[in-house]
Design a protein around this motif. Structure first.
Motif, mmCIF file in Angstrom:
data_model
loop_
_atom_site.group_PDB
_atom_site.id
_atom_site.type_symbol
_atom_site.label_atom_id
_atom_site.label_comp_id
_atom_site.label_asym_id
_atom_site.label_seq_id
_atom_site.Cartn_x
_atom_site.Cartn_y
_atom_site.Cartn_z
ATOM 1 N N ALA A 297 32.195 20.113 -15.383
ATOM 2 C CA ALA A 297 31.790 20.646 -14.079
ATOM 3 C C ALA A 297 30.741 19.746 -13.428
ATOM 4 O O ALA A 297 30.778 19.503 -12.215
ATOM 5 C CB ALA A 297 31.247 22.067 -14.251
ATOM 6 N N LEU A 298 29.807 19.240 -14.216
ATOM 7 C CA LEU A 298 28.786 18.330 -13.677
ATOM 8 C C LEU A 298 29.415 17.026 -13.213
ATOM 9 O O LEU A 298 29.088 16.511 -12.131
ATOM 10 C CB LEU A 298 27.729 18.051 -14.750
ATOM 11 N N ALA A 299 30.340 16.484 -14.010
ATOM 12 C CA ALA A 299 30.990 15.230 -13.644
ATOM 13 C C ALA A 299 31.751 15.359 -12.328
ATOM 14 O O ALA A 299 31.789 14.423 -11.522
ATOM 15 C CB ALA A 299 31.942 14.796 -14.762
ATOM 16 N N LEU A 300 32.349 16.531 -12.111
ATOM 17 C CA LEU A 300 33.154 16.733 -10.903
ATOM 18 C C LEU A 300 32.321 17.077 -9.672
ATOM 19 O O LEU A 300 32.822 17.003 -8.547
ATOM 20 C CB LEU A 300 34.178 17.841 -11.148
ATOM 21 N N THR A 301 31.062 17.447 -9.871
ATOM 22 C CA THR A 301 30.255 17.880 -8.722
ATOM 23 C C THR A 301 29.100 16.947 -8.383
ATOM 24 O O THR A 301 28.566 17.013 -7.285
ATOM 25 C CB THR A 301 29.671 19.296 -8.976
ATOM 26 N N SER A 302 28.721 16.074 -9.293
ATOM 27 C CA SER A 302 27.491 15.300 -9.077
ATOM 28 C C SER A 302 27.692 14.071 -8.202
ATOM 29 O O SER A 302 26.722 13.563 -7.618
ATOM 30 C CB SER A 302 26.927 14.848 -10.430
ATOM 31 N N THR A 303 28.910 13.560 -8.145
ATOM 32 C CA THR A 303 29.273 12.277 -7.506
ATOM 33 C C THR A 303 28.699 11.083 -8.255
ATOM 34 O O THR A 303 28.873 9.943 -7.825
ATOM 35 C CB THR A 303 28.847 12.181 -6.020
ATOM 36 N N ASP A 304 28.006 11.319 -9.386
ATOM 37 C CA ASP A 304 27.414 10.226 -10.154
ATOM 38 C C ASP A 304 28.340 9.690 -11.231
ATOM 39 O O ASP A 304 28.129 8.583 -11.729
ATOM 40 C CB ASP A 304 26.110 10.697 -10.828
ATOM 41 N N ASP A 305 29.342 10.475 -11.606
ATOM 42 C CA ASP A 305 30.240 10.053 -12.671
ATOM 43 C C ASP A 305 31.283 9.098 -12.096
ATOM 44 O O ASP A 305 32.021 9.458 -11.166
ATOM 45 C CB ASP A 305 30.936 11.277 -13.289
ATOM 46 N N GLU A 352 17.593 31.315 -4.392
ATOM 47 C CA GLU A 352 16.225 30.948 -4.787
ATOM 48 C C GLU A 352 16.184 29.487 -5.236
ATOM 49 O O GLU A 352 15.225 28.762 -4.923
ATOM 50 C CB GLU A 352 15.740 31.857 -5.922
ATOM 51 N N TYR A 353 17.213 29.059 -5.974
ATOM 52 C CA TYR A 353 17.246 27.657 -6.404
ATOM 53 C C TYR A 353 17.269 26.737 -5.184
ATOM 54 O O TYR A 353 16.515 25.749 -5.119
ATOM 55 C CB TYR A 353 18.483 27.384 -7.274
ATOM 56 N N LEU A 354 18.118 27.034 -4.217
ATOM 57 C CA LEU A 354 18.204 26.186 -3.032
ATOM 58 C C LEU A 354 16.878 26.145 -2.283
ATOM 59 O O LEU A 354 16.481 25.095 -1.759
ATOM 60 C CB LEU A 354 19.318 26.692 -2.112
ATOM 61 N N ASP A 355 16.216 27.269 -2.247
ATOM 62 C CA ASP A 355 14.928 27.326 -1.537
ATOM 63 C C ASP A 355 13.873 26.499 -2.274
ATOM 64 O O ASP A 355 13.136 25.718 -1.664
ATOM 65 C CB ASP A 355 14.483 28.782 -1.414
ATOM 66 N N ARG A 356 13.824 26.651 -3.610
ATOM 67 C CA ARG A 356 12.836 25.894 -4.382
ATOM 68 C C ARG A 356 13.131 24.397 -4.330
ATOM 69 O O ARG A 356 12.221 23.568 -4.322
ATOM 70 C CB ARG A 356 12.826 26.351 -5.844
ATOM 71 N N ALA A 357 14.424 24.047 -4.328
ATOM 72 C CA ALA A 357 14.798 22.632 -4.339
ATOM 73 C C ALA A 357 14.328 21.898 -3.091
ATOM 74 O O ALA A 357 14.183 20.672 -3.110
ATOM 75 C CB ALA A 357 16.313 22.504 -4.486
ATOM 76 N N LYS A 358 14.075 22.638 -2.014
ATOM 77 C CA LYS A 358 13.604 21.981 -0.792
ATOM 78 C C LYS A 358 12.216 21.382 -0.973
ATOM 79 O O LYS A 358 11.838 20.438 -0.277
ATOM 80 C CB LYS A 358 13.567 22.992 0.359
ATOM 81 N N THR A 359 11.454 21.945 -1.910
ATOM 82 C CA THR A 359 10.072 21.491 -2.094
ATOM 83 C C THR A 359 9.929 20.476 -3.216
ATOM 84 O O THR A 359 8.844 19.952 -3.450
ATOM 85 C CB THR A 359 9.169 22.704 -2.414
ATOM 86 N N VAL A 360 11.046 20.221 -3.920
ATOM 87 C CA VAL A 360 10.981 19.253 -5.020
ATOM 88 C C VAL A 360 10.885 17.844 -4.451
ATOM 89 O O VAL A 360 11.607 17.475 -3.522
ATOM 90 C CB VAL A 360 12.239 19.380 -5.913
ATOM 91 N N ARG A 377 25.180 19.923 -4.332
ATOM 92 C CA ARG A 377 25.950 19.590 -5.537
ATOM 93 C C ARG A 377 25.400 20.325 -6.753
ATOM 94 O O ARG A 377 26.157 20.804 -7.601
ATOM 95 C CB ARG A 377 25.917 18.071 -5.757
ATOM 96 N N ALA A 378 24.086 20.410 -6.829
ATOM 97 C CA ALA A 378 23.473 21.099 -7.971
ATOM 98 C C ALA A 378 23.800 22.586 -7.962
ATOM 99 O O ALA A 378 24.102 23.172 -9.008
ATOM 100 C CB ALA A 378 21.960 20.879 -7.951
ATOM 101 N N VAL A 379 23.771 23.209 -6.799
ATOM 102 C CA VAL A 379 24.059 24.639 -6.754
ATOM 103 C C VAL A 379 25.533 24.898 -7.022
ATOM 104 O O VAL A 379 25.907 25.922 -7.600
ATOM 105 C CB VAL A 379 23.599 25.267 -5.412
ATOM 106 N N THR A 380 26.389 23.965 -6.641
ATOM 107 C CA THR A 380 27.814 24.107 -6.969
ATOM 108 C C THR A 380 28.004 24.066 -8.478
ATOM 109 O O THR A 380 28.770 24.860 -9.050
ATOM 110 C CB THR A 380 28.647 22.990 -6.317
ATOM 111 N N HIS A 381 27.292 23.159 -9.134
ATOM 112 C CA HIS A 381 27.374 23.102 -10.596
ATOM 113 C C HIS A 381 26.888 24.407 -11.210
ATOM 114 O O HIS A 381 27.486 24.910 -12.186
ATOM 115 C CB HIS A 381 26.545 21.929 -11.116
ATOM 116 N N LEU A 382 25.844 24.985 -10.650
ATOM 117 C CA LEU A 382 25.351 26.268 -11.163
ATOM 118 C C LEU A 382 26.411 27.359 -11.008
ATOM 119 O O LEU A 382 26.581 28.191 -11.901
ATOM 120 C CB LEU A 382 24.066 26.669 -10.430
ATOM 121 N N VAL A 383 27.122 27.367 -9.892
ATOM 122 C CA VAL A 383 28.193 28.350 -9.693
ATOM 123 C C VAL A 383 29.257 28.191 -10.782
ATOM 124 O O VAL A 383 29.751 29.172 -11.350
ATOM 125 C CB VAL A 383 28.822 28.193 -8.290
ATOM 126 N N LEU A 384 29.604 26.942 -11.083
ATOM 127 C CA LEU A 384 30.676 26.680 -12.047
ATOM 128 C C LEU A 384 30.245 26.925 -13.484
ATOM 129 O O LEU A 384 31.096 26.924 -14.387
ATOM 130 C CB LEU A 384 31.171 25.242 -11.903
#
Length: 392
Positions: A297-305, A352-360, A377-384
């Motif tokens: 799931a991470l490989a398919l959503t991160s665009t880094d693989d 909440e993750y999306l909101d916190r990620a704005k401040t990272v 992409r990160a929240v999509t991975h969390l869904v999967l």
């Protein structure tokens, strides 16, 4: 890949990628789903057959009858070259019958344990003597066949293999055995179907002349799916898990990398672990395979693989559908992958993750668009990786 033939010596990953490509591009996904079901029912592995053309020939036989005649499929599989190699029919000749195919025909393909005797198997094995592969096709050689009378299911005659298959079909145990497996595959692995459900579906299968499509249509239009035991009670097999992500992301990835990823998840088409096929159910999930699912799931959503890169980019998917706000993005993803049916608390945690990620703090070389894409992409991975996504 779906339209190209493969050489007889094609390695397993290319075979698997060929079928995955068909699954992704088909206009009739139910037929491919049932083809995978029958592949597990008549489990045959390239590991022993070692001939891609034989394996593809069996696929085509199964695909042709996937929603058609189980009668024709059961009779036809007996002279399928891949099956003949897999269960040693080619070694069965007069005076030296091999019992492998006769046994699995009764135990795993039609009647089920308890509906035949060892004597039936021994006699049926003599009926299956004399079959060989000539020019890539299963043929009958009368010179190698045992023509003497055999007694199978209390009937005596100079039976051949197709006669034995038809006698199995005459036994009501076969229709009950098949519909139980279809119920487990389509409805619920956790619930044993009620006796009246089995008898009703079995009667329909027999009355239709073993028309699988008729029974599948009855199941899919029934209220069976509304029971608590059926709803999200079936663990997604690895193939469905992987292709579900690709389809949901509207991705254009190659299927060879997907084929390479499947062994770690525990299911490789054209390579079931034994003649019994994959156990399925809870066996799909353990510490190793769950980690492999999360990694895919991470490989398919991160665009880094590099295997998938941006060909399966959730940020591009959401942009195409105009989902620019956090709430709309989360609801879209939950709708695509989980039909919107998750606990409210799960949706809240994603927001909440999306909101916190704005401040990272992001790397200095990232643009605002890069940071926004990373969040999506990160929240999509969390869904999967939600427990609900592992279930149908």
């Amino acid at each position: 890949a779906g339209g190209r033939s493969l050489p007889a010596g094609a390695p397993l990953p290319r075979l698997t990628a060929w079928w995955l490509d068909r699954m992704l591009k088909t206009g009739h996904p139910l037929r491919e789903k049932l083809a995978l079901f029958w592949h597990n029912h008549f489990a045959t592995s390239h590991a022993k057959v070692l001939n891609a053309r034989h394996m593809l020939g069996q696929y085509r036989l199964i695909h042709r009858h996937a929603l058609g005649s189980f009668r024709d499929l059961l009779v036809g599989i007996g002279t399928d070259p891949a099956m003949m190699v897999w269960l040693d029919t080619t070694e069965s000749v007069r005076g030296r019958p091999n019992e492998n195919y006769a046994r699995e025909l009764m135990e795993l393909f039609s009647l089920g344990i308890g509906n035949y005797t060892e004597a039936d198997i021994r006699e049926a094995a003599r009926a299956f003597t004399g079959y060989e592969i000539v020019n890539g096709s299963g043929t009958f050689n009368s010179r190698k066949h045992d023509p003497t009378p055999k007694t199978v299911f209390d009937r005596t005659g100079p039976f051949r293999g197709d006669d034995v298959a038809r006698m199995c079909l005459d036994n009501p145990a076969t229709s009950r055995f098949v519909v139980r497996k279809l119920y487990r595959f389509l409805v619920s692995e956790a619930e044993v179907p009620a006796a009246d459900v089995v008898e009703g579906l079995a009667a329909r299968l027999r009355d239709s002349g073993y028309d699988t499509g008729s029974v599948v249509a009855t199941i899919l239009r029934s209220k069976l799916f509304y029971s608590a035991a059926a709803y999200r009670a079936r663990i997604k097999p690895p193939v469905e898990f992987a292709l579900g992500i690709v389809r949901g992301l509207e991705a254009t990835v190659g299927t060879l990398p997907l084929a390479d990823a499947l062994p770690a998840l525990g299911q490789v088409p054209f390579a079931p672990p034994s003649v019994k096929g994959w156990d399925g159910g809870p066996a799909w999930l353990n510490a190793q395979t769950l980690l492999a699912r999360n990694n895919l799931a991470l490989a398919l959503t991160s665009t880094d693989d590099p295997r998938f890169a941006r060909r399966s980019d959730p940020a591009a998917l959401l942009a195409r559908h105009g989902k620019t706000q956090d709430g709309a993005a989360v609801d879209f993803l939950l709708g695509v992958f989980l039909q919107g049916d998750v606990p409210a608390a799960s949706r809240d945690r994603l927001l909440e993750y999306l909101d916190r990620a704005k401040t990272v703090r992001t790397p200095g070389y990232w643009s605002a668009a890069d940071a926004a894409g990373h969040r999506v992409r990160a929240v999509t991975h969390l869904v999967l990786t939600l427990p609900e996504f592992q279930l149908d």
